[in-house]
Design a protein around this motif. Structure first.
Motif, short mmCIF file in Angstrom:
data_model
loop_
_atom_site.label_atom_id
_atom_site.label_comp_id
_atom_site.label_asym_id
_atom_site.label_seq_id
_atom_site.Cartn_x
_atom_site.Cartn_y
_atom_site.Cartn_z
N VAL A 101 -60.19 -41.37 73.96
CA VAL A 101 -59.92 -40.27 73.15
C VAL A 101 -60.92 -40.12 72.01
CG1 VAL A 101 -58.33 -39.99 71.11
CG2 VAL A 101 -57.24 -40.63 73.31
N LYS A 102 -61.50 -41.03 71.72
CA LYS A 102 -62.80 -40.96 71.06
C LYS A 102 -64.03 -40.34 71.51
CE LYS A 102 -60.72 -43.31 67.13
NZ LYS A 102 -60.74 -42.95 65.93
N TYR A 103 -64.00 -40.45 72.76
CA TYR A 103 -65.44 -39.92 73.45
C TYR A 103 -64.84 -39.11 74.40
CZ TYR A 103 -67.71 -43.73 70.46
OH TYR A 103 -68.01 -44.18 69.44
N PRO A 104 -64.09 -38.06 74.40
CA PRO A 104 -63.79 -37.23 75.72
C PRO A 104 -64.53 -36.91 76.55
CG PRO A 104 -63.56 -36.17 73.57
CD PRO A 104 -63.63 -37.35 73.01
N ASP A 105 -65.62 -36.28 76.30
CA ASP A 105 -66.70 -35.83 77.24
C ASP A 105 -67.54 -36.84 77.77
OD1 ASP A 105 -66.09 -33.26 76.35
OD2 ASP A 105 -67.11 -33.37 74.57
N GLU A 106 -67.62 -37.96 77.29
CA GLU A 106 -68.45 -39.25 77.66
C GLU A 106 -67.66 -39.96 79.06
OE1 GLU A 106 -71.34 -39.16 76.89
OE2 GLU A 106 -71.18 -37.94 75.25
N TYR A 107 -66.34 -39.60 79.35
CA TYR A 107 -65.61 -40.67 80.27
C TYR A 107 -64.77 -39.63 80.96
CZ TYR A 107 -67.61 -44.56 77.73
OH TYR A 107 -68.33 -45.42 77.02
N ASN A 108 -64.57 -39.79 82.17
CA ASN A 108 -63.76 -39.01 83.10
C ASN A 108 -62.35 -39.42 83.28
OD1 ASN A 108 -63.11 -36.47 84.46
ND2 ASN A 108 -64.12 -36.99 86.21
N GLY A 109 -61.81 -40.32 82.69
CA GLY A 109 -60.41 -41.03 83.09
C GLY A 109 -60.25 -42.44 82.58
N CYS A 110 -59.21 -42.66 82.02
CA CYS A 110 -58.88 -44.09 81.48
C CYS A 110 -57.47 -44.32 82.20
CB CYS A 110 -58.77 -44.03 80.01
SG CYS A 110 -57.23 -43.14 79.51
N PHE A 111 -57.45 -45.96 82.38
CA PHE A 111 -56.16 -46.39 83.19
C PHE A 111 -56.02 -47.58 82.32
CE2 PHE A 111 -58.73 -44.20 86.20
CZ PHE A 111 -57.86 -43.36 86.82
N ALA A 112 -54.93 -47.31 81.50
CA ALA A 112 -54.54 -48.27 80.50
C ALA A 112 -53.28 -49.01 80.51
CB ALA A 112 -54.46 -47.33 78.83
N ALA A 113 -53.49 -49.95 80.85
CA ALA A 113 -52.25 -51.08 81.37
C ALA A 113 -51.63 -51.88 80.17
CB ALA A 113 -52.82 -52.06 82.41
N CYS A 114 -50.61 -51.90 79.82
CA CYS A 114 -49.86 -52.74 78.81
C CYS A 114 -50.67 -52.69 77.46
CB CYS A 114 -49.81 -54.18 79.30
SG CYS A 114 -50.96 -54.94 79.77
N PRO A 115 -51.07 -51.51 77.04
CA PRO A 115 -52.02 -51.36 75.94
C PRO A 115 -51.53 -51.97 74.67
CG PRO A 115 -50.81 -49.08 76.38
CD PRO A 115 -50.48 -50.18 77.54
N ASP A 116 -52.30 -52.47 73.73
CA ASP A 116 -51.90 -52.65 72.46
C ASP A 116 -51.31 -51.51 71.59
OD1 ASP A 116 -52.77 -55.28 73.04
OD2 ASP A 116 -54.54 -55.06 71.49
N PRO A 117 -50.55 -51.83 70.46
CA PRO A 117 -49.63 -50.58 70.03
C PRO A 117 -50.87 -49.33 70.13
CG PRO A 117 -49.47 -52.38 68.74
CD PRO A 117 -50.31 -52.68 69.60
N ILE A 118 -50.28 -48.11 70.78
CA ILE A 118 -50.91 -46.88 70.71
C ILE A 118 -50.07 -45.90 69.88
CG2 ILE A 118 -52.09 -47.11 72.85
CD1 ILE A 118 -49.86 -45.77 74.33
N ASP A 119 -49.12 -46.21 69.27
CA ASP A 119 -48.35 -45.43 68.08
C ASP A 119 -47.75 -46.34 67.08
OD1 ASP A 119 -46.36 -44.15 66.77
OD2 ASP A 119 -46.04 -42.66 68.52
#
Length: 529
Positions: A302-320
């Motif tokens: 999210v913070k570097y949207p152009d620098e990476y081409n995909g994320c796979f976030a498992a059981c993430p710490d609170p994202i809301d």
């Protein structure tokens, strides 16, 4: 520290669970050899708040000094923090810390008699991991972090090389970044079968006998997959970025920890790609990880949207942060207790898959306060504070809530919201971020996550599924009755799937590359058999 369990030293028995032993903590300034400090009933402790509350009985007693160093920050503040010394920011194993050998005492009905505890032991240095044919270790001085902290600061990484790296000098490789807690070495990769003489060890977490043998077998199986003729040739890295506040930085810029996000994305990763023939382009970089690593994977995307081409976030710490585990930091007034006019009920912080509770938010935060004030405990709630909070006038993170009472500071909560609430940021900035993130967001969580992290994932999913222009075009999946660290495998339990991070997302990554690589991109030099 006091312990009724003889199985190990008290310093290794302090935790947030039901089997914790006792600890009491104070700050000392410039402690000299032979100088004495006294622990009395006024010193705060956990799980008993005072030594006067300790029940009669026989205990092992031990003392430890967690050494802090002085930092003159570029912000103009002078702070005292525990520097990581190669252990991944653990107070009980950090080289240079002093401690005593345990010995037994008897606590009687009238309390603890005067005893003398001498810290005459020092935790030794930790040797650096050695390079192999497959795994290389790098460490670089970060100019960005060194400027912030007023001293030399370093970033490191363990790099897994693809098969044929030396033989195919023409090849350039995509990069997979495995985010997570401090890795001592590259994990889950083993070039030989399990040790036939290995004594089986029981895993209480997974209720599995011989889990250590299973781990070695999975690591060897990955080595074999890594060498299969049709397995894509990637670089995989595990980053070492411990801070004076935790075993890793959360991979984003923050007021109190400094510009770790920029340092990793613009200093460390380009260095690795240059050193090991990485593509060096945003379309060829991918992020994944679980828990802390899950939050990092999504946050960095999210913070570097152009620098990476995909994320796979498992059981993430609170994202809301409306579901900051079981707390809504915007609407709740107190984090430790449910709102009630006539009943005081503590908010849980950890459960098993049946819902049985092991700890509460208040208990975990009070343990942290014993281990270190001013967000310096090196534990979970404090690192969230050190990452998300503004910097206070004293140079330390501003508390999101009063550590003793749990009363929430809603001004701080608003700062968190605008800077680190990932769902809010996506919703606020979707017009700009949406086109850059289409097809890049993948989130996985067990619906019985031990830390209630699935609640925030539900809220994120509500937003993502209602996105338009563009639709987010990713996926959010849940594991039925799955606990923490479920990472998207519907066929295997946590105990197995958590050992397969480095290969389980490869098909999805290859699909993403096929759909999104720019015209003229190198799709062949790294696909040799």
């Amino acid at each position: 520290m006091l312990s009724t369990d003889d199985s190990k030293e008290p310093r290794f028995q302090i935790n947030d669970g039901l089997n914790t032993q006792l600890i009491f903590g104070m700050n000392v300034e410039g402690m000299e050899p032979d100088e004495t400090f006294t622990f009395d009933e006024s010193i705060f402790g956990y799980p008993y708040p005072s030594l006067s509350d300790v029940p009669p009985g026989e205990y092992n007693v031990q003392a430890l000094l967690h050494v802090y160093e002085t930092f003159n920050l570029s912000t103009g503040h002078t702070v005292k923090l525990p520097m990581d010394n190669g252990e991944g920011q653990h107070w009980n194993t950090s080289p240079g810390n002093l401690y005593s050998k345990p010995f037994k005492i008897t606590v009687r009905e009238n309390g603890i008699e005067n005893i003398s505890v001498v810290m005459d032991q020092e935790i030794p240095p930790i040797p650096e991991p050695e390079d192999t044919n497959w795994i290389k270790h790098i460490k670089i001085k970060s100019e960005k972090l060194s400027e912030f902290y007023g001293r030399d600061m370093y970033l490191g990484a363990h790099v897994l090389l693809p098969k044929g790296f030396n033989e195919h000098s023409e090849a350039k490789y995509p990069l997979m970044v495995f985010h997570g807690h401090f890795p001592k070495d590259f994990g889950g990769f083993r070039t030989t079968p399990p040790d036939p003489n290995l004594e089986p060890e029981y895993s209480a977490r997974f209720d599995l006998e011989g889990y250590n043998i299973i781990q070695q077998q999975e690591a060897y199986d990955f080595y074999k997959r890594w060498n299969e003729p049709d397995f894509p040739r990637f670089l995989i890295i595990e980053i070492q970025h411990p801070t004076p506040y935790y075993d890793d930085s959360y991979a984003v810029n923050s007021a109190s920890q400094g510009p770790y996000g920029d340092a990793i994305t613009y200093e460390l990763i380009p260095y690795i790609e240059k050193e090991f023939r990485g593509m060096g382009e945003g379309w060829s970089r991918f992020l994944y990880g679980g828990s802390t690593g899950g939050w990092e994977a999504l946050a960095v995307q999210v913070k570097y949207p152009d620098e990476y081409n995909g994320c796979f976030a498992a059981c993430p710490d609170p994202i809301d942060f409306r579901a900051y585990c079981l707390t809504n930091i915007y609407e709740d007034d107190n984090a430790y207790y449910y709102d009630s006019a006539h009943k005081q009920l503590e908010v849980p912080s950890h459960r098993d898959y049946l819902g049985d509770i092991q700890s509460t938010l208040k208990q975990g935060n009070h343990l942290e306060l014993v281990l270190g004030d001013k967000s310096r405990s090196g534990q979970q709630w404090d690192i969230w504070e050190a990452t998300y909070s503004p910097q206070g006038e004293d140079g330390y993170p501003v508390r999101i809530w009063d550590k003793m009472t749990g009363d929430i500071d809603h001004e701080v909560a608003e700062y968190w919201k605008e800077n680190y609430d990932l769902r809010h940021i996506l919703e606020r900035d979707w017009e700009k971020l949406g086109p850059k993130l289409k097809g890049k967001i993948h989130i996985y969580c067990g619906d019985m996550d031990n830390y209630y992290l699935n609640n925030a994932v539900y809220l994120m999913e509500d937003f993502l599924e209602n996105t338009t222009e563009p639709f987010y075009d990713g996926e959010v999946l849940y594991g039925d009755r799955a606990e923490h660290c479920w990472n998207g495998d519907p066929n295997e339990p946590n105990a197995i799937s958590r050992l397969r991070y480095n290969s389980m997302y490869v098909p999805k990554i290859m699909k993403r590359i096929a759909e999104s690589a720019p015209q003229g991109a190198d799709l062949s030099s790294w696909r040799y058999p």
